[in-house]
Write an enzyme that holds these catalytic residues in place. Structure first.
Site, PDB file in Angstrom:
ATOM      1  N   ASP A 221     -17.228 -21.007-117.780  1.00 14.73           N
ATOM      2  CA  ASP A 221     -17.093 -22.026-116.735  1.00 14.73           C
ATOM      3  C   ASP A 221     -16.836 -23.385-117.374  1.00 14.73           C
ATOM      4  O   ASP A 221     -16.202 -23.464-118.431  1.00 14.73           O
ATOM      5  CB  ASP A 221     -18.361 -22.043-115.871  1.00 14.73           C
ATOM      6  CG  ASP A 221     -18.058 -22.386-114.412  1.00 14.73           C
ATOM      7  OD1 ASP A 221     -17.738 -23.560-114.152  1.00 14.73           O
ATOM      8  OD2 ASP A 221     -18.137 -21.492-113.551  1.00 14.73           O
ATOM      9  N   ASP A 230     -34.581 -28.367-115.810  1.00 17.15           N
ATOM     10  CA  ASP A 230     -34.922 -27.114-115.138  1.00 17.15           C
ATOM     11  C   ASP A 230     -34.132 -25.920-115.667  1.00 17.15           C
ATOM     12  O   ASP A 230     -34.099 -24.873-115.025  1.00 17.15           O
ATOM     13  CB  ASP A 230     -34.692 -27.272-113.634  1.00 17.15           C
ATOM     14  CG  ASP A 230     -35.586 -26.353-112.799  1.00 17.15           C
ATOM     15  OD1 ASP A 230     -36.590 -25.856-113.341  1.00 17.15           O
ATOM     16  OD2 ASP A 230     -35.273 -26.133-111.614  1.00 17.15           O
ATOM     17  N   HIS A 253     -19.917 -27.666-112.264  1.00 19.56           N
ATOM     18  CA  HIS A 253     -19.772 -26.326-111.697  1.00 19.56           C
ATOM     19  C   HIS A 253     -20.498 -25.281-112.527  1.00 19.56           C
ATOM     20  O   HIS A 253     -21.223 -24.426-111.995  1.00 19.56           O
ATOM     21  CB  HIS A 253     -18.277 -25.995-111.591  1.00 19.56           C
ATOM     22  CG  HIS A 253     -17.958 -24.775-110.806  1.00 19.56           C
ATOM     23  ND1 HIS A 253     -17.683 -23.556-111.391  1.00 19.56           N
ATOM     24  CD2 HIS A 253     -17.852 -24.578-109.476  1.00 19.56           C
ATOM     25  CE1 HIS A 253     -17.409 -22.665-110.449  1.00 19.56           C
ATOM     26  NE2 HIS A 253     -17.506 -23.255-109.278  1.00 19.56           N
ATOM     27  N   ASN A 267     -42.546 -24.315-113.296  1.00 20.09           N
ATOM     28  CA  ASN A 267     -42.601 -25.570-114.056  1.00 20.09           C
ATOM     29  C   ASN A 267     -42.803 -26.771-113.141  1.00 20.09           C
ATOM     30  O   ASN A 267     -42.753 -27.914-113.591  1.00 20.09           O
ATOM     31  CB  ASN A 267     -41.342 -25.749-114.911  1.00 20.09           C
ATOM     32  CG  ASN A 267     -40.070 -25.865-114.070  1.00 20.09           C
ATOM     33  OD1 ASN A 267     -40.104 -25.655-112.861  1.00 20.09           O
ATOM     34  ND2 ASN A 267     -38.961 -26.172-114.713  1.00 20.09           N
ATOM     35  N   ASN A 348     -11.777 -18.012-102.291  1.00 22.20           N
ATOM     36  CA  ASN A 348     -12.308 -18.760-101.153  1.00 22.20           C
ATOM     37  C   ASN A 348     -11.270 -19.202-100.129  1.00 22.20           C
ATOM     38  O   ASN A 348     -11.349 -20.302 -99.593  1.00 22.20           O
ATOM     39  CB  ASN A 348     -13.042 -19.996-101.658  1.00 22.20           C
ATOM     40  CG  ASN A 348     -14.157 -19.660-102.621  1.00 22.20           C
ATOM     41  OD1 ASN A 348     -14.912 -18.734-102.399  1.00 22.20           O
ATOM     42  ND2 ASN A 348     -14.255 -20.421-103.708  1.00 22.20           N
ATOM     43  N   ALA A 358     -11.037 -11.275-110.396  1.00 25.81           N
ATOM     44  CA  ALA A 358     -11.910 -10.424-109.594  1.00 25.81           C
ATOM     45  C   ALA A 358     -11.292  -9.070-109.250  1.00 25.81           C
ATOM     46  O   ALA A 358     -12.020  -8.089-109.066  1.00 25.81           O
ATOM     47  CB  ALA A 358     -12.299 -11.147-108.305  1.00 25.81           C
ATOM     48  N   TYR A 360      -9.404  -7.038-111.035  1.00 25.73           N
ATOM     49  CA  TYR A 360      -9.257  -6.012-112.077  1.00 25.73           C
ATOM     50  C   TYR A 360     -10.286  -4.907-111.838  1.00 25.73           C
ATOM     51  O   TYR A 360     -11.445  -5.197-111.512  1.00 25.73           O
ATOM     52  CB  TYR A 360      -9.480  -6.612-113.464  1.00 25.73           C
ATOM     53  CG  TYR A 360      -8.382  -7.534-113.936  1.00 25.73           C
ATOM     54  CD1 TYR A 360      -7.203  -7.037-114.482  1.00 25.73           C
ATOM     55  CD2 TYR A 360      -8.534  -8.915-113.833  1.00 25.73           C
ATOM     56  CE1 TYR A 360      -6.203  -7.890-114.912  1.00 25.73           C
ATOM     57  CE2 TYR A 360      -7.536  -9.777-114.260  1.00 25.73           C
ATOM     58  CZ  TYR A 360      -6.372  -9.261-114.799  1.00 25.73           C
ATOM     59  OH  TYR A 360      -5.387 -10.107-115.220  1.00 25.73           O
ATOM     60  N   VAL A 363     -13.733  -5.216-113.469  1.00 28.86           N
ATOM     61  CA  VAL A 363     -14.495  -6.406-113.095  1.00 28.86           C
ATOM     62  C   VAL A 363     -15.106  -6.176-111.718  1.00 28.86           C
ATOM     63  O   VAL A 363     -14.438  -5.667-110.823  1.00 28.86           O
ATOM     64  CB  VAL A 363     -13.592  -7.657-113.081  1.00 28.86           C
ATOM     65  CG1 VAL A 363     -14.349  -8.877-112.568  1.00 28.86           C
ATOM     66  CG2 VAL A 363     -13.028  -7.923-114.470  1.00 28.86           C
ATOM     67  N   SER A 410     -17.979 -18.625-105.850  1.00 29.60           N
ATOM     68  CA  SER A 410     -18.453 -19.078-107.157  1.00 29.60           C
ATOM     69  C   SER A 410     -19.966 -19.046-107.249  1.00 29.60           C
ATOM     70  O   SER A 410     -20.531 -18.833-108.319  1.00 29.60           O
ATOM     71  CB  SER A 410     -17.981 -20.517-107.420  1.00 29.60           C
ATOM     72  OG  SER A 410     -16.716 -20.543-108.007  1.00 29.60           O
TER      73      SER A 410
END
Length: 629
Positions: A221, A230, A253, A267, A348, A358, A360, A363, A410
């Site tokens: 990414d 965090d 992203h 935490n 999207n 996506a 393939y 995948v 995503s």
């Protein structure tokens, strides 16, 4: 072979002018969302015809700021790749070969013989023709842009560029970042929707029953905020694909996706990821997109190779762009055959179409649902869609120890990848194919006609606890049989070959394991060892070892007609050297209550414990396979 290269040469000559035209157009439109779409739809161009005839694929390679064009080259073997790169580096290539015109080169994959080469744009026609005639070159592709895939309200035919959209969204999230800083930890709707808390609670209650093997997750990414309050900071590694330090993120992203997978729990701040315990997983980050969320095929390919080299078992890609590519096919095959599971965002636009990566078969394509479990209207769909994850109004980490909200496939992708990491850590003996099938088998169907799977929602919403329970009950067999090579089993979508669990034996009676090696000599010898502590009723206990393929009994105990002695420990070999194959060890109790504690039995192979139990009922069978090295 000669005819093949003649056809390549002829094809190249016939389309030299069209290539120059295409490259010029790409220069004018680089950086817009329309570029990727235009590339998919230019199959009628003469360049498209030339590329197919040449054994290379069409593209829309853009001219860089330094007047160069980047090409992806797949060589026929490692020797050809090494020789070619050696000639380039030493400048001793004959001037009439294409290597002499390269300005720079880098290796993407040694195993698949893929390199990235940069050519002066003015030389592209000559170079292309010579590459087509090169006996060492199997395939050539022009590099193409790839993008992050966040959702926004822009329609596919909008004239707004990705850059403008990026800045608009980034400004919005920088504002959110200031508003949403908090020291109170919150759990988002998606965490409960995928059943993650049920696994946290169960494994915390029974840590000895459910030991964990940390899983490495690779995110490809825009990077990762390595100083975020965090997010895990220990053990995070990275791959620089040309866009700088992987542990920095100027876009946000990638950091947002990372928070979905692994924001730290307990935490007292921020959010909770699917994997809240950083000791049970680790991150590898491949920064394949720049700070505007834009990259190239070559940078993403380098990212994939970085994931493979890092030892990752899971790759999460919330990105897309470009046509189907044999180069990507080759690397996904390499990853799958190395027991890696790859997830990618379906896209999207809310329509039926094939977006890559996506679509393939190797995948796992991930679509998005909202907080009510309904398919998000922006979520793309096709025959390769396999699983759904939460993807609407997802609140997660953002650079600068901030937090922000994004929507899109995503966001759904790291949810599903995170579930795979969470479950796989407790069943590390399972293959990627088996894990993939179990996630599909246990997904919550979102169909309205009673079917298990369709192309709009795949097998449904991923369910972590259901997957965990199925593996806990049946072991890896719940994911079906493995293929050889493993990539032969990757079909994708509703076509994935799922197991019929009604025909399986529960793990309470059947355990499975697999090891490498085995020989009929002491070199590489694998022997099964048995440790047995009997109870007050030792005469009830017996065991046997047999080979599955021919049913041959190899050994059993107690030997002869004798019985085991009460409250006695037996410790020694249960077999001689075992050849590669599948075996079953069965321990039985004629009364049906196993061995009373503190009595127990355990079997080990090559130092690895395959089974250990006491109250196993009338019988427990452990099946194990010794694979050839």
């Amino acid at each position: 072979m000669a005819r093949h290269h003649q056809s390549k040469r002829a094809a190249s000559r016939s389309s030299a002018s069209s290539l120059a035209t295409l490259v010029t157009v790409a220069l004018l439109t680089h950086g817009t969302a329309d570029l990727a779409l235009a590339r998919r739809d230019d199959s009628s161009s003469s360049h498209g015809r030339r590329a197919r005839a040449a054994g290379s694929v069409r593209g829309g390679g853009s001219i860089g700021v330094n007047g160069t064009v980047n090409l992806l080259v797949k060589y026929k073997n490692s020797l050809a790749q090494t020789r070619s790169l050696g000639n380039i580096d030493s400048n001793d290539s004959p001037l009439n070969t294409w290597q002499a015109h390269i300005t720079s080169t880098s290796t993407i994959s040694e195993e698949r013989h893929i390199s990235s080469v940069e050519i002066d744009a003015s030389e592209i026609n000559l170079v292309w023709e010579e590459m087509m005639a090169d006996e060492d070159v199997e395939l050539v592709e022009e590099d193409f842009p790839m993008y992050k895939t966040p959702y926004n309200s822009i329609q596919p035919d909008s004239s707004e560029s990705d850059q403008t959209s990026h800045l608009r969204h980034k400004n919005r999230h920088l504002k959110q970042q200031q508003q949403n800083r908090t020291l109170m930890e919150s759990q988002q709707y998606g965490i409960a929707q995928i059943q993650a808390p049920a696994i946290w609670a169960l494994t915390k209650k029974y840590p000895n029953k459910y030991p964990n093997t940390p899983v490495k997750v690779c995110i490809i990414d825009t990077g990762y905020d390595g100083s975020h309050e965090d997010l895990p900071t220990v053990g995070v590694t990275g791959t620089n694909t040309g866009y700088g330090d992987a542990l920095q993120d100027g876009d946000g992203h990638g950091t947002h996706c990372a928070g979905v997978i692994g924001a730290v729990g307990d935490n007292g701040r921020g959010i909770v990821g699917v994997n809240p315990d950083p000791t049970k997983f680790s991150f590898h980050i491949a920064k394949a997109l720049n700070d505007d969320g834009v990259g190239t095929a070559s940078s993403v390919l380098k990212g994939i190779q970085g994931c493979i080299s890092s030892g990752a078992k899971i790759i999460s890609m919330s990105l897309g762009g470009g046509p189907k590519s044999p180069m990507f096919d080759a690397l996904y095959e390499e990853a799958y055959d190395k027991n890696i599971l790859v997830f990618a965002a379906a896209g999207n636009v809310g329509v039926m179409r094939d977006d890559f990566p996506a679509s393939y078969p190797l995948v796992v394509s991930v679509g998005a649902v909202d907080k009510n479990g309904n398919r998000a209207d922006f979520s793309n769909w096709n025959d390769q869609l396999e699983l759904m994850g939460p993807g609407v109004d997802i609140y997660s980490t953002f650079p600068g120890s901030g937090y922000g909200m994004l929507s899109g496939t995503s966001m759904a992708t790291p949810y599903v990848a995170g579930v795979a990491a969470l479950v796989w850590g407790y069943f590390p003996q399972c293959s990627n194919q088996q894990m993939r099938n179990v996630l599909a088998k246990t997904a919550k169907s979102l169909t309205t006609n009673g079917s298990d799977c369709n192309r709009k929602t795949g097998f449904g919403l991923v369910q972590a606890k259901e997957a965990f329970d199925l593996l806990d009950k049946y072991g890896c067999a719940a994911g079906g049989e493995d293929f050889s090579p493993p990539s032969a089993g990757g079909v994708g979508g509703c076509g994935q070959p799922l197991a019929d669990t009604t025909k399986l034996t529960p793990v309470s009676k059947l355990n499975t394991a697999s090891v490498l090696g085995g020989a009929s000599s002491d070199n590489g010898c694998k022997k099964l060892s048995l440790k047995l502590l009997t109870d007050d009723y030792a005469y009830e206990t017996s065991w046997e070892l047999k080979r599955v393929d021919n049913g041959k009994l190899l050994n059993n105990g107690p030997p002869g007609n004798r019985k085991f002695a009460d409250k006695t420990e037996y410790n020694g070999p249960a077999s001689g050297c075992l050849d590669p194959g599948t075996y079953e060890f069965a321990i039985k109790d004629i009364y049906g209550d196993g061995i009373t504690a503190p009595g127990f039995y355990s079997i080990t192979l090559d130092g690895r414990t395959l089974a250990r139990n006491s109250n196993f009922g009338p019988e427990q069978i452990t099946r194990f396979t010794i694979n050839k090295i």
